[in-house]
Design an enzyme around this catalytic site. Structure first.
Site, PDB file in Angstrom:
ATOM      1  N   VAL A  15       0.909  -1.001   0.080  1.00  0.00           N
ATOM      2  CA  VAL A  15       0.129  -0.082  -0.059  1.00  0.00           C
ATOM      3  C   VAL A  15       0.907   1.202  -0.061  1.00  0.00           C
ATOM      4  O   VAL A  15       0.539   2.093  -0.749  1.00  0.00           O
ATOM      5  CB  VAL A  15      -0.929   0.088   1.137  1.00  0.00           C
ATOM      6  CG1 VAL A  15      -1.762   1.232   1.366  1.00  0.00           C
ATOM      7  CG2 VAL A  15      -1.855  -1.125   1.230  1.00  0.00           C
ATOM      8  N   VAL A 124     -11.011  -0.075   5.429  1.00  0.00           N
ATOM      9  CA  VAL A 124     -12.142  -1.127   5.127  1.00  0.00           C
ATOM     10  C   VAL A 124     -12.383  -1.090   3.742  1.00  0.00           C
ATOM     11  O   VAL A 124     -12.853  -0.052   3.041  1.00  0.00           O
ATOM     12  CB  VAL A 124     -13.183  -0.811   6.101  1.00  0.00           C
ATOM     13  CG1 VAL A 124     -14.375  -1.475   5.833  1.00  0.00           C
ATOM     14  CG2 VAL A 124     -12.962  -0.701   7.636  1.00  0.00           C
ATOM     15  N   GLY A 126     -11.032  -1.363   0.657  1.00  0.00           N
ATOM     16  CA  GLY A 126     -10.458  -0.582  -0.296  1.00  0.00           C
ATOM     17  C   GLY A 126     -10.866   0.652  -0.772  1.00  0.00           C
ATOM     18  O   GLY A 126     -11.187   1.558  -0.061  1.00  0.00           O
ATOM     19  N   GLU A 182      -2.436 -10.475   2.806  1.00  0.00           N
ATOM     20  CA  GLU A 182      -1.572  -9.987   3.851  1.00  0.00           C
ATOM     21  C   GLU A 182      -0.098 -10.676   3.689  1.00  0.00           C
ATOM     22  O   GLU A 182      -0.274 -12.151   3.207  1.00  0.00           O
ATOM     23  CB  GLU A 182      -2.295  -9.997   5.147  1.00  0.00           C
ATOM     24  CG  GLU A 182      -3.485  -9.406   5.532  1.00  0.00           C
ATOM     25  CD  GLU A 182      -3.057  -7.871   5.489  1.00  0.00           C
ATOM     26  OE1 GLU A 182      -1.935  -7.352   5.635  1.00  0.00           O
ATOM     27  OE2 GLU A 182      -4.114  -7.004   5.479  1.00  0.00           O
ATOM     28  N   ASP A 193      -8.888 -10.434   9.398  1.00  0.00           N
ATOM     29  CA  ASP A 193      -8.873  -9.147   8.611  1.00  0.00           C
ATOM     30  C   ASP A 193     -10.428  -8.556   8.660  1.00  0.00           C
ATOM     31  O   ASP A 193     -10.737  -7.556   8.952  1.00  0.00           O
ATOM     32  CB  ASP A 193      -8.077  -9.176   7.334  1.00  0.00           C
ATOM     33  CG  ASP A 193      -8.273  -8.174   6.351  1.00  0.00           C
ATOM     34  OD1 ASP A 193      -7.481  -7.428   6.486  1.00  0.00           O
ATOM     35  OD2 ASP A 193      -9.192  -8.055   5.598  1.00  0.00           O
ATOM     36  N   LYS A 197     -12.244  -5.400  10.191  1.00  0.00           N
ATOM     37  CA  LYS A 197     -13.043  -4.509   9.342  1.00  0.00           C
ATOM     38  C   LYS A 197     -14.546  -4.374   9.975  1.00  0.00           C
ATOM     39  O   LYS A 197     -15.121  -3.264   9.835  1.00  0.00           O
ATOM     40  CB  LYS A 197     -13.115  -4.905   7.974  1.00  0.00           C
ATOM     41  CG  LYS A 197     -11.646  -4.767   7.521  1.00  0.00           C
ATOM     42  CD  LYS A 197     -11.606  -5.620   6.009  1.00  0.00           C
ATOM     43  CE  LYS A 197     -10.337  -5.205   5.306  1.00  0.00           C
ATOM     44  NZ  LYS A 197     -10.089  -5.959   4.096  1.00  0.00           N
ATOM     45  N   GLY A 290      -5.644  -4.756  -2.672  1.00  0.00           N
ATOM     46  CA  GLY A 290      -4.594  -4.237  -3.881  1.00  0.00           C
ATOM     47  C   GLY A 290      -4.136  -3.010  -3.388  1.00  0.00           C
ATOM     48  O   GLY A 290      -4.848  -2.113  -2.653  1.00  0.00           O
TER      49      GLY A 290
END
Length: 331
Positions: A15, A124, A126, A182, A193, A197, A290
């Protein structure tokens, strides 16, 4: 340079790289990356070494830096870093769902104490702007339910198993190489994950802050152990049930009917249904995993921050007042 936003960036993983490259590509006249703090500068020989540092104080103590963007993958370290940044008088954008979910009450209090802002849309779903929607459009409307596909990695695996007939190991390897999973795949396939979220979404939708231990999770291994027919439309659904006095949060694999709005959500895409008292059901759909998806959310937060946006946490405060009344505590 005076008209530019000076930022300090922590992290150059998937990221972090996405944010860095998109700033260089699209926003170099508006955003100046003043310093990048990472653990291993020697791994990034393509970046001007004068930008790189291993010393967090070079960011936190630089009065010319307007904003900290935190994109490291360690939840505990991210929590400490966010707190340090806010206490140093810097606003923060983060995409670390573990840090936010585990410490949200603490961060709400810290923002009040310091007068600084913390935004985390990228934590959360993307590029799907669900937190901002909950904070703005639904700020005063009762939400009656929330569910969705919020883990792009798990959804990618299910699509690869069903549509591309890959083995689980091959599908996972592809998810990691594409930056959808991840670095520690157990965070995705064991439901951590998605659980983090869901905690964040529940806080903004219903005002309650739960711990990860309170989220009922079905892992991918447990799902596969049931020998499901993988040709069917299985989806990993994160859901908030608020029918009783207390919220119930769950991550589970469900076979969706052919006419479900979730059946067309494939690979790394995410979708979230928000059920509310007046609007009924709205569905948000888009890229959920992504580098570019999360970078888009981070950069959107940056420009919203520039306009003065911050979370009101209206549902959180509404619930606090409600609980006070139940307990007979004066407002």
């Amino acid at each position: 340079m005076s008209n530019k936003i000076n930022i300090g960036l922590f992290g150059l993983g998937c990221v972090g790289r996405g944010v860095y490259s998109n700033i260089q590509k699209f926003y170099s006249e508006q955003i100046n990356i003043k310093k990048i703090c990472i653990k291993h500068p020697e791994k990034h020989t393509d970046i001007n070494p004068e930008l790189l540092t291993t010393d967090a104080s070079e960011v936190l103590e630089d009065s010319s830096i307007d904003l900290v963007i935190e994109l490291i993958d360690n939840g505990a370290e991210a929590t400490a870093l966010i707190a340090q940044s806010l206490r140093s008088g810097k606003d923060v954008i983060s995409a670390n769902k573990a840090a936010i979910a585990n410490s949200l009450r603490f961060f709400i209090d810290l923002q009040n104490q310091t007068g600084k802002t913390l935004l985390y849309e990228g934590a959360v779903a993307g590029a799907v702007p669900v937190i901002r929607l909950l904070e703005s459009h639904y700020a005063n409307e009762k939400i009656t339910g929330l569910e969705g596909i919020v883990n792009g990695s798990t959804n990618y695996l299910l699509s690869k198993l069903r549509l591309d007939k890959l083995t689980f190991d091959d599908a996972l390897a592809q998810a990691q190489s594409n930056g959808f999973a991840e670095s520690d795949p157990s965070l995705d396939i064991d439901g951590w994950d998605a659980g983090y979220k869901l905690i964040i979404l529940a806080a903004h939708a219903f005002g309650d802050t739960l711990s990860i231990e309170e989220v009922q999770r079905t892992t991918f291994s447990e799902f596969l152990a049931q020998a499901p027919d993988l040709s069917k439309q299985w989806k990993c659904i994160a859901k908030v049930n608020n029918e009783g006095e207390n919220l119930e949060l769950s991550i589970d694999f469900k076979e969706e009917p052919i006419d479900s709005q979730f059946t067309s959500v494939e690979y790394e895409l995410n979708a979230i249904k928000v059920h509310s008292a007046i609007a009924g059901t709205n569905v948000l759909y888009g890229s959920g995993a992504g580098a570019n998806a999360t970078a888009s959310a981070v950069l959107s937060d940056l420009f919203q921050w520039k306009k003065g946006f911050r979370y009101d946490y209206s549902k959180f405060y509404q619930r606090k007042e409600y609980l006070k009344k139940l307990q007979g505590i004066p407002a």
